[in-house]
Design an enzyme around this catalytic site. Structure first.
Site, PDB file in Angstrom:
ATOM      1  CG  HIS A 204      -2.050  -0.875   1.143  1.00  0.00           C
ATOM      2  ND1 HIS A 204      -2.611  -1.480   2.078  1.00  0.00           N
ATOM      3  CD2 HIS A 204      -2.856  -1.055   0.018  1.00  0.00           C
ATOM      4  CE1 HIS A 204      -3.766  -2.280   1.609  1.00  0.00           C
ATOM      5  NE2 HIS A 204      -3.790  -1.950   0.437  1.00  0.00           N
ATOM      6  CB  CYS A 501      -6.878  -2.168 -13.548  1.00  0.00           C
ATOM      7  SG  CYS A 501      -7.369  -3.883 -12.867  1.00  0.00           S
TER       8      CYS A 501
END
Length: 569
Positions: A204, A501
């Site tokens: 992240h 993506c």
């Protein structure tokens, strides 16, 4: 010797005549130069503090509960003022601060006489141990848990909230690891480069750094050699971090990088190779705010609308009307353009508060994504009904895809539900079985989109947060490229679109390789789109295919990068 010692990093070169150069894994391209700063000390716990008297314990429990709620409220407020992945991560971290299991464990320790700060630390380590054993995506939460612990302890002790220092001048931030909550709050005008000793290319923290456009290197095992206060640089293209370089050399290189960034910023699209082959450059978004921001970037639509924000940190399931309003905001931001919407990807590291779930021995391999919808079909029905309502009267029908599809039957069932509502069905290719079955899956749906973060993790059987395995979770791995090539070839045979993506779509050089493998749309953080579009505009389809063949037949991620660069430059 760790995996990163042997193959996760390129051999460090010394192009700027620096006194120290260490190598890591590049994740966000660009070159940054400035004084080195480091994260300050976290609050210390007095482990020798005497046990609490019985008449103090209730007050300490109340103080702990108030501190946890205050931290959770601050993180939630920051989430409400953030967009995209930053908002999603901050919301999830706020949920950790308010987690009933963690609060209950700490309260039990206080009841037994442990002072509240020590109880917060001990309760956290119990959960850290559990999450570490679970591995996969749950192990990613360890840094988040410890960050929440430190914030709560600082609140209890009346200390300033820990985090990253605010520099006076543009600086290079070096750290062992960063909590996503800290990364989400970075000012890219002041923190111009980021280097971490730990972390992985699809963590992240790396994803948020890419969203912010900060050159970033992770898994730099020897980063401690870069001392605070020195003049340092981060090369997010080569994966090198150095200190005390030759001023003239580095300043000339930074000027060239600045010129390249300016050229990229001037690129306005559309995506097309030098010989005229169109490649759609799209944006990843998470809500209406991030979609409106993305609409000013040179993108042709949305390639990934993550819908989790409508569901996370809620005690009850959002109504169809609430969801419809959120989805319509994104569709309206790109009126008449392509919008690809991913249905709820919950479970594992993104649990739903309003769904009772069994404890799983390995959540990353358990009930998440499409499997949550199978276990709770009413959630998917409501979401698809909301998507259909949001699509009423729009000029371009939204494309809708399901995450974590592993079989042809799953793809067929999802496609039927989507088509029955007048929407365009597709699926995510994140599980290796879906790549192997790409021909059969594409016979059931109208498009596929490859999620390279999870596809890499599952293909290489490597936790994407493990610094020792950073080389294995690099999307340049030839095995991952080979699977992408299988999906691309299946798309060409079926005459259906194959997109990417995952974070791989944000790497300009890798984007060229993906196009050579048959990918025809690339979706990433909007900040990455100009550099990707500019790079593609300078190469032919033949060059992309040659680079793809060279990278796919390499023997390592490093060799794949070098092989592609030799073809494309």
């Amino acid at each position: 010797m760790t995996q990163s010692d042997t193959s996760s990093t390129a051999s460090a070169t010394n192009p700027f005549d620096a006194s120290v150069v260490v190598a890591g894994t590049p994740v966000v391209g660009g070159l940054a130069y400035g004084p080195v700063i480091r994260v300050g000390d976290r609050p210390r716990i007095d482990t020798a503090a005497p046990d609490l008297a019985e008449d103090e314990r209730e007050e300490q429990k109340d103080a702990f509960t108030r501190a946890a709620e205050a931290v959770g409220a601050r993180l939630a407020d920051r989430a409400s003022h953030s967009t995209g992945v930053s908002a999603e991560v901050l919301t999830a971290t706020a949920g950790l601060a308010r987690d009933r299991g963690w609060i209950s464990t700490a309260a039990g320790l206080i009841d037994a006489g442990t002072p509240a700060p020590a109880a917060a630390a001990a309760a956290t380590e119990k959960f850290v141990e559990m999450f570490t054993k679970l591995g996969g995506l749950m192990a990613e939460r360890v840094t988040d848990l410890r960050d929440v612990r430190d914030r709560v302890i600082a609140e209890l002790l009346g200390l300033p909230e820990p985090g990253i220092p605010t520099p006076d001048v543009p600086s290079i931030l070096c750290a062992d690891d960063l909590a996503p909550a800290d990364t989400a709050g970075l000012d890219p005008d002041l923190v111009v480069g980021l280097a971490m000793r730990l972390g992985g290319p699809s963590s992240h923290t790396a994803i948020i750094a890419r969203q912010l456009g900060i050159p970033c290197v992770v898994a730099a095992a020897d980063l401690d050699q870069i001392v605070s206060g020195a003049m340092g640089y981060v090369d997010g293209t080569t994966g090198e971090v150095g200190s005390d370089p030759d001023a003239a050399l580095i300043e000339a290189a930074v000027a060239r990088a600045r010129d390249q960034a300016a050229a990229a910023a001037a690129w306005r699209g559309p995506g097309v190779t030098a010989d005229g082959h169109p490649v759609a450059i799209l944006a990843n978004v998470a809500d209406g705010v991030s979609a409106r921001t993305a609409s000013s970037a040179p993108v042709e639509g949305v390639g990934l609308f993550r819908t989790e924000l409508a569901f996370l940190d809620r005690a009850t399931e959002p109504t169809v009307e609430e969801q419809t309003a959120l989805y319509r905001e994104v569709i309206d931001a790109f009126a008449g353009q392509k919008v690809v919407i991913r249905t709820l990807d919950a479970g594992s590291d993104k649990p739903l508060r309003f769904v009772e779930t069994e404890e799983e021995p390995n959540p990353a391999m358990g009930v998440r994504g499409n499997r949550t919808a199978v276990a709770h079909p009413e959630i998917r029905r409501g979401q698809l009904d909301a998507l259909a309502a949001a699509a009423e009267g729009v000029a371009s029908v939204p494309w809708v895809m399901a995450p974590m599809i592993a079989t042809v039957d799953e793809a067929r069932e999802f496609a039927e539900q989507v088509r029955s509502r007048g929407l365009v069905p597709g699926v995510m290719v994140e599980v290796p079985s879906a790549a192997v079955l790409a021909d059969a899956i594409l016979a059931e749906v109208d498009f596929v989109s490859i999620g390279t973060n999870d596809l890499t993790q599952y293909t290489m059987a490597a936790d994407r947060m493990s610094p020792e395995l950073a080389s294995l979770t690099d999307p340049w791995q030839p095995a991952v490229l080979s699977l992408i090539g299988m999906v691309g070839a299946a798309g060409e045979r079926a005459g259906k679109n194959v997109g990417v993506c995952g974070e791989a779509a944000a790497d300009p050089l890798l984007a060229c390789v993906l196009v050579g493998l048959g990918v025809r749309s690339l979706s990433s953080a909007p900040a990455a789109s100009p550099a990707v579009g500019l790079k593609l505009s300078a190469v032919s389809m033949a060059q992309c295919r040659d680079a793809a063949r060279a990278a796919s037949t390499a023997t390592s991620a490093i060799a794949a990068r070098e092989a592609a660069r030799a073809v494309i430059g």
